[in-house]
Design an enzyme around this catalytic site. Structure first.
Site, mmCIF file in Angstrom:
data_model
loop_
_atom_site.group_PDB
_atom_site.id
_atom_site.type_symbol
_atom_site.label_atom_id
_atom_site.label_comp_id
_atom_site.label_asym_id
_atom_site.label_seq_id
_atom_site.Cartn_x
_atom_site.Cartn_y
_atom_site.Cartn_z
ATOM 1 N N CYS A 90 11.771 35.159 -35.084
ATOM 2 C CA CYS A 90 11.707 33.744 -34.669
ATOM 3 C C CYS A 90 11.874 33.691 -33.149
ATOM 4 C CB CYS A 90 12.829 32.973 -35.359
ATOM 5 S SG CYS A 90 12.885 31.228 -34.956
ATOM 6 N N GLU B 38 10.680 35.465 -44.711
ATOM 7 C CA GLU B 38 12.142 35.503 -44.616
ATOM 8 C C GLU B 38 12.528 35.347 -43.160
ATOM 9 O OE1 GLU B 38 15.932 38.012 -44.003
ATOM 10 O OE2 GLU B 38 13.939 38.159 -43.107
ATOM 11 N N ARG C 156 25.364 37.197 -46.101
ATOM 12 C CA ARG C 156 24.147 37.183 -45.281
ATOM 13 C C ARG C 156 23.267 36.050 -45.776
ATOM 14 N NH1 ARG C 156 22.117 41.351 -42.320
ATOM 15 N NH2 ARG C 156 19.949 41.199 -41.642
ATOM 16 N N ARG D 102 20.026 33.759 -45.432
ATOM 17 C CA ARG D 102 18.679 33.805 -44.874
ATOM 18 C C ARG D 102 17.794 32.772 -45.567
ATOM 19 N NH1 ARG D 102 21.080 36.157 -41.651
ATOM 20 N NH2 ARG D 102 20.628 38.152 -40.622
#
Length: 329
Positions: free
Chosen positions: A75, A114, A158, A160
């Site tokens: 990103c 993802e 985590r 995502r």
């Protein structure tokens, strides 16, 4: 088609965590791309193929036909979103454009992307809004949800965002969390007889223990240093990070996790080969995905696609039957 056997491409492939997830439900990888040469070395050792390099230099028409596009895309440079009109301005400098370009040319049945959780909030939500709009403009039905690896059987917090899309109007639901009793704990993934090279210096260990929030916290634990300098223990790892300091997470405030432990924290199988040095493996694991999350999403995607195909087949049979009876449809 038979969704027990399908073809996918693995973009921004890293060390193949997403590939492992989709191979587990019958997928065959027909093309992979990864920019980082060290990651390519690990990928080749484990999958027997060297990914193609920079995706920006690969023509979409040269990619083999496939059913599902997969990508954990970086990103970058989203700050100008919403400031100017037009496609070129909105996606300038972003690798999302490469995904859009390939989807537009190849028209696969589905995709799964993802990214970091913050994608949803970035630029007050404009970044995600534009991505969603561009995917829908290509004709895809898009679903998105933030999933936590902790809920899918690995001891790592985590979070995502997973973005799933279908060319047809497929009904999809994200996977449910794994029952508590089926989740792996630190005891399940920690190695015994760990080499002394993983242990930190006494000075570091003592400093960590002095700042430990709960000095009676039961072992094993993994701690990390927060922004305020406090050392917080947990029965799981915080998210592995590619660029984190050497001692970002410590086991019992005594040692760094081994390469194998980092892979296990991400849900990679023990037969996965380690062919690079510690620092590179740490970066590669931090850039990778929690494999069990991807496996769970892959299973739901294939179930949804298969269910849609079966519904079409039933409707076609009914239509033919009605026509034989002479009833106009």
């Amino acid at each position: 088609m038979d969704w027990n056997h399908f073809r996918f491409i693995d973009l921004f492939a890293g060390i193949g965590g997403i590939r492992l997830g989709f191979e587990s439900v019958g997928g065959e990888c027909v093309f992979s791309s990864e920019f980082d040469e060290d990651a390519c070395m690990t990928y080749e050792a484990n999958f027997g193929e060297h990914p193609a390099g920079d995706i920006t230099k690969i023509e979409a028409k040269d990619i083999p036909d496939f059913d599902i596009l997969l990508g954990g895309f970086p990103c970058q440079a989203f700050s100008i979103i919403g400031k100017k009109e037009g496609f070129d301005n909105e996606t300038c400098g972003t690798l999302f454009f490469e995904i859009e370009r390939i989807l537009k040319e190849k028209r696969p049945k589905a995709f799964m992307l993802e990214n970091v959780k913050n994608l949803v909030a970035h630029d007050k939500g404009n970044t995600f809004k534009v991505i969603n709009e561009h995917l829908e403009a290509l004709g895809y039905h898009v679903y998105a949800k933030v999933l936590n690896a902790l809920d899918f059987g690995v001891p790592q917090k985590r979070e995502r965002i997973i973005i799933v899309g279908f060319l047809d109007n497929v009904i999809f639901k994200f996977p449910d969390p794994v029952p508590e009793e089926k989740r792996k704990t630190l005891l399940d993934i920690l190695e015994t007889n760990v080499d002394k090279k993983y242990y930190v210096r006494d000075q570091i260990r003592e400093s960590r223990l002095e700042r430990l929030k709960d000095k009676n916290y039961p072992k094993p634990y993994i701690s990390h240093e927060n922004m305020a300098g406090s050392i917080t223990p947990h029965p799981y790892s915080s998210a592995l990070r590619a660029g984190a300091s050497a001692n970002y997470i410590l086991i019992n405030d005594e040692r760094r996790p081994t390469e194998r432990e980092m892979l296990r924290i991400q849900g990679f199988p023990d037969e996965y080969k380690i062919v690079v040095k510690y620092g590179k493996m740490k970066k590669q694991c931090g850039n990778s995905v929690a494999v069990p999350v991807i496996k769970a999403v892959a299973r739901e995607m294939i179930n949804a696609l298969d269910g849609y195909e079966q519904m079409l087949n039933i409707n076609n049979v009914n239509e033919k039957t009605e026509k034989k009876r002479g009833i106009a449809i």
